[in-house]
Scaffold this motif. Sequence first.
Motif, PDB file in Angstrom:
ATOM      1  N   ARG A   1      42.831 -77.965  62.480  1.00 49.43           N
ATOM      2  CA  ARG A   1      43.878 -78.230  63.400  1.00 49.43           C
ATOM      3  C   ARG A   1      43.269 -78.342  64.812  1.00 49.43           C
ATOM      4  O   ARG A   1      42.063 -77.254  65.505  1.00 49.43           O
ATOM      5  N   ALA A   2      42.877 -79.420  65.038  1.00 54.83           N
ATOM      6  CA  ALA A   2      42.390 -80.166  66.575  1.00 54.83           C
ATOM      7  C   ALA A   2      42.481 -79.180  67.215  1.00 54.83           C
ATOM      8  O   ALA A   2      41.699 -79.337  68.488  1.00 54.83           O
ATOM      9  N   ASN A   3      43.361 -78.806  67.692  1.00 59.19           N
ATOM     10  CA  ASN A   3      43.662 -77.977  69.199  1.00 59.19           C
ATOM     11  C   ASN A   3      43.578 -76.315  68.466  1.00 59.19           C
ATOM     12  O   ASN A   3      43.027 -75.593  70.236  1.00 59.19           O
TER      13      ASN A   3
ATOM     14  N   ALA B   1      39.360 -72.107  65.025  1.00 58.01           N
ATOM     15  CA  ALA B   1      39.774 -71.448  64.390  1.00 58.01           C
ATOM     16  C   ALA B   1      39.462 -71.691  63.153  1.00 58.01           C
ATOM     17  O   ALA B   1      38.197 -72.648  62.379  1.00 58.01           O
ATOM     18  N   GLU B   2      39.229 -71.169  61.589  1.00 59.82           N
ATOM     19  CA  GLU B   2      38.248 -71.335  60.613  1.00 59.82           C
ATOM     20  C   GLU B   2      39.238 -72.355  59.697  1.00 59.82           C
ATOM     21  O   GLU B   2      40.135 -72.285  59.496  1.00 59.82           O
ATOM     22  N   ILE B   3      38.331 -73.334  59.004  1.00 59.65           N
ATOM     23  CA  ILE B   3      38.845 -74.205  58.470  1.00 59.65           C
ATOM     24  C   ILE B   3      38.388 -74.225  56.578  1.00 59.65           C
ATOM     25  O   ILE B   3      37.068 -73.478  56.918  1.00 59.65           O
TER      26      ILE B   3
ATOM     27  N   ARG C   1      52.888 -87.715  66.127  1.00 63.46           N
ATOM     28  CA  ARG C   1      53.744 -86.662  66.288  1.00 63.46           C
ATOM     29  C   ARG C   1      52.753 -86.141  65.452  1.00 63.46           C
ATOM     30  O   ARG C   1      52.482 -84.471  66.679  1.00 63.46           O
ATOM     31  N   GLU C   2      52.677 -85.930  64.476  1.00 65.52           N
ATOM     32  CA  GLU C   2      51.545 -85.358  63.867  1.00 65.52           C
ATOM     33  C   GLU C   2      50.704 -84.240  64.123  1.00 65.52           C
ATOM     34  O   GLU C   2      49.553 -83.805  64.583  1.00 65.52           O
TER      35      GLU C   2
ATOM     36  N   THR D   1      46.728 -81.576  61.994  1.00 63.97           N
ATOM     37  CA  THR D   1      45.021 -82.538  61.975  1.00 63.97           C
ATOM     38  C   THR D   1      44.828 -83.235  60.510  1.00 63.97           C
ATOM     39  O   THR D   1      44.934 -83.566  59.454  1.00 63.97           O
ATOM     40  N   GLY D   2      44.948 -81.962  59.382  1.00 65.29           N
ATOM     41  CA  GLY D   2      44.698 -82.439  58.235  1.00 65.29           C
ATOM     42  C   GLY D   2      46.076 -82.900  57.671  1.00 65.29           C
ATOM     43  O   GLY D   2      46.024 -83.725  57.086  1.00 65.29           O
ATOM     44  N   TYR D   3      47.127 -81.739  57.807  1.00 63.29           N
ATOM     45  CA  TYR D   3      48.267 -82.933  57.236  1.00 63.29           C
ATOM     46  C   TYR D   3      48.591 -84.356  57.334  1.00 63.29           C
ATOM     47  O   TYR D   3      48.935 -85.075  56.561  1.00 63.29           O
ATOM     48  N   SER D   4      48.231 -84.440  59.031  1.00 60.40           N
ATOM     49  CA  SER D   4      48.141 -86.562  59.500  1.00 60.40           C
ATOM     50  C   SER D   4      46.820 -87.062  58.883  1.00 60.40           C
ATOM     51  O   SER D   4      47.444 -88.289  58.361  1.00 60.40           O
ATOM     52  N   SER D   5      45.996 -86.030  58.238  1.00 60.37           N
ATOM     53  CA  SER D   5      45.162 -87.419  57.940  1.00 60.37           C
ATOM     54  C   SER D   5      45.540 -87.862  56.464  1.00 60.37           C
ATOM     55  O   SER D   5      45.436 -88.747  55.813  1.00 60.37           O
TER      56      SER D   5
END
Lengths: 441, 330, 321
Positions: free
Chosen positions: B76-78, B82-84, B291-292, B299-303
């Motif tokens: 998540r870009a914001n 956080a750990e990815i 929006r996503e 970010t992951g979802y929208s990618s």
Amino acid sequence: MEKRVAHVVAAAALAMIVQLPAAHAQKKQLTLCWAAWDPANALVELSKDFTAKTGVQMKFEFVPWTSFADRFLNELNSKGKLCDLMIGDSQWIGGAAENGHYVKLNEFFDKNGIKMSDFLPATVLGYSEWPKGKPSYWALPAMGDAVGWTYRKDWFSRPELRAEFKQKYKRDLAPPRTYDELKQIGEFFQGRMIDGKKVYGVYLFTERGSEGITMGVTNVLYNYGFDYSDPHKPYKMDGVVNSADAVRGLEFYKSLYQCCTAPGLTNAYMSEGLDAFKSGQVAMQMNWFAFFPGLYKDPKVGGDRIGFFPNPGAKKHFTQLGGQGISVVSYSANRDAALQYIKWFAQPDVQKKWWSLGGYSCHKAVLNDPGFKSSAPFAADFLASMQMVKDFWAEPSYAELMLAMQKRVHDFVVANKGTAKQALDSLVADWTRVFKDDGKL
Amino acid sequence: MSADGANGKGSPPAPRGPSLVERAAALTPAVLARRVRGLSDRTVAWLFISPTILLLLAITIFPLIWTVKLSFTNYRANRPNAEIHGVGIDNYVRVLTDADVWAAMQATAHFLFWTLLLQTVLGFALAYFLDRRFRGHGFWATVILIPMMLSPAVVGNFWTFLYQPQIGLWNYAVEFVTGIPADSFSMIGSIDLAPWSIIIVDTWMWTPYVALICLAGLRSIPGYIYEAAEVDRASRWRQFWTITVPMSLPFIMLAVLFRGIENFKMFDMVNLLTNGGPGSTTELASITLKREAFEKWRTGYSSAFAIILFVTVFGLANIYVRALNRVKSR
Amino acid sequence: MLRREVSVRHAHSAVEPSRASKRIAATIVILYALGSTVPLVWIVMTAFKSSTDSIAYPPVLLFEPSREGFCNLFFTHTRQTEEYIAAMPPATGVCDRIARDRGMVIAGPSNFKPRFLNSIIIAFGSTALSVLLGMTAAYAFSRFRVPGKDDLLFFILSTRMMPPIAIAIPIYLMYRELGLSDTRLGMILLYTSVNISLAVWLLKGFIDEIPREYEEAALVDGYTRLQAFRKVVLPQAATGIVATAIFCLIFAWNEYAFAVLLTSGEAQTAPPFIPIIIGEGGLDWPGVAAGTSLFLVPILVFTVLLRKHLLRGITFGAVRK
């Protein structure tokens, strides 16, 4: 000869080097980022005092509300250096604190004698604290605001209308104190011809994109008994968000939207409300107190023609909190100057001038002053409103929570999808998923 | 003389004509003709192509690959701290089973279909009439072009003003032309009319573009074909359907391809006109994606969603271009 | 297979359309043209209305023109108390007077000029770069045997199929790391990269049409390849270059999605700015209309002057195999 030239050159160079720091100091500049609306213009004027006192030039970056969150949350997330000071929305506090966007101000306040007890408690809780209820401050309360109402006092004073209303509803045509009363007045004016033009009863927030319809519907929901979570069990939402009372409240907002508003306002927020009221289309308008000074001065509907009243109640009596605090952005290159600005802004005399220019001060010295209530026709209503404010989530994932509510409420109220219960049930599911992703559930 | 030329004394190019060919033939072809001072052809070729390829790699391909990589994570870009961690195809599954995503695709399909249909019919008709070459047709063609030079975002913005039932021009204009009372409907307000409101604005903007391409197509039809048809005493109507339409078909299809790709990606105009509302009736795929990605910061979802969209349009365009090539080679 | 004549001059229906059919065609086209300019005319009219007139209900056709829209576009205002205004020196200029009448004072210039300037720099900059890179790449693809040419060409075309929001995500992250966020260079590179596919594709079509014999002759005469390119091919392709430049410019000038997501104070162009021009409290429609009108002017001038090239551009780009 050469020696003389060399001396002159050296002297000139020295003079230039000595000049440099002074010149550098004079170039100091702060950029303040806020929303583009009337109070922002007032702040520009107020800040001239700061420049006079410290020599620091102020630059401003104002963005209208509909793009405000988008633009500046983007800015903060990209660690942008544009803003030194940010007057961010009250709900950003959680995210800004936890992601390190804002500078924590406790130490600075203590060192400079700025006391949070000088400010209205609701504003300290709403604009400065994170976590809520703990004395950990990320902003200075800057602009107090809440949802209030304006109405066409001139229409309410017309004898024939008064007579007709009294006959129909057995009470005087006056600013409503409950939502049922408001709906009656709305129905009374809906479709009526006044001065040769068709007018409508009510203006409600319905904006889909940023936060509009949520900021509108909560004014009804709170009063019907809606809450965000169980007061004893944080993040327990089922049965609270979608309680029977909350469902009734949501249905009421929709019925108000359907019976008594002007057609075509399906994506309307602050700007459209002002347009609708100023062009004489509606009898009563929901909007933020921030706009009331401007409306009062409007050539067409201001002065004696306009009246104000706080958000009506139902079972309970609340109003949606607006307003912002002013924070220092942690990526700023001018942190010290920015802190100086905050110190200057917190002074009681500056706060008094802020109110006189059209900004809503949160300082007790201004609000508790005996002359405050009479200083403007909406001042008393503002004070009353600030005593009963309630705010949306301020969690770090606030944007997702807001977008979920925007979608569910707009789908039901404006796009006629499903029932109120379904909308609120889906909302609980949405919010549960967000909190699970966040690790809070 | 030729020796001088080969030494490169910088004489201007020889006049074209048989003498040139003779000269070229007279020279020893392979070795001498290729001997040039300066860079070899190969070097020039690579010098000319590499900046373009490099730029595209850096700004289009590399981000695309990065998007694919991100689509398999929960980034998540914001929340940069956080750990990815990888989530496999979880995001893709979520996207494909999300009812909102399907609603957005439906809205996009509806938008695509009607805009393409209306713009093709209107555009071709306009081109046909312009091709009649009446007096002043050049001037009027330029006038028609104006809407397409505006910024789609600015257009979406001022059409909200025009569509306002009380203070906007549209409702009153409709009342003037058709008699339907101005306050009885609202374009961007009602769930039924909102999808049409965006179709109307897009058609207003881009019909001239389609007309321009169709005009090029009409102009490319050689005169003698019509002459032959006249000799055969074919009626105007017949000429139209057997000559005009088939021969402009490649151009029409090309216009449809360009507009189709653009409208599939449509974001600016619709976002400023209706913001996807009322509800989600005009929420096109790109708006959901925005929006996503930039409001919820998933970010992951929208990618994953972005990759799915890209693959869709890539696949469809591929099929379409093949059909187009077949029509062209007829 | 018929070789299509693309010369605009003499390819038309050999049978000249009848006077009647010409008149019908003219009527229809003129009606459409007038109809489609009505919204635009209305916007330009709105730019000259006062704020109150612009939201009049029902809308007004006849009104007293006012410069309020342009004043709101170029200046920022603040509200002041009446005493403060009375104590100020007399108003200098129209905008000042209008503002004082409404209890406001001019605070300073708005962001319109810097945004407009950014638009000019970024749009023209990226157009120049697109045409330069496109021209050279198109020449190479047209004249040389490049390994994997067809694949490369299709790959270049397919970069145009990605929704801008989709590549905005990684570009946002990439620019954030590289420090290209909110820079003019970043935006120029981005717009160039988006436009290059169109530029290469269009220009290759034009260059394909230029007979190779001219360059061969030049090469024979001892010109280097680069010189031949410069002296022979470029002048012949001038029309194509202009047409390509127009399309690239229109895209870069009007682009919104990338501008709003990737720029902020420094490099932001006009399209994100115009829809948010605020008057007293709400959107100021005369201001927005004024901004829209002014923003249209450069493109309008550019395109009208070069409209003939526009038609040729589409023709060549479309016909090539």
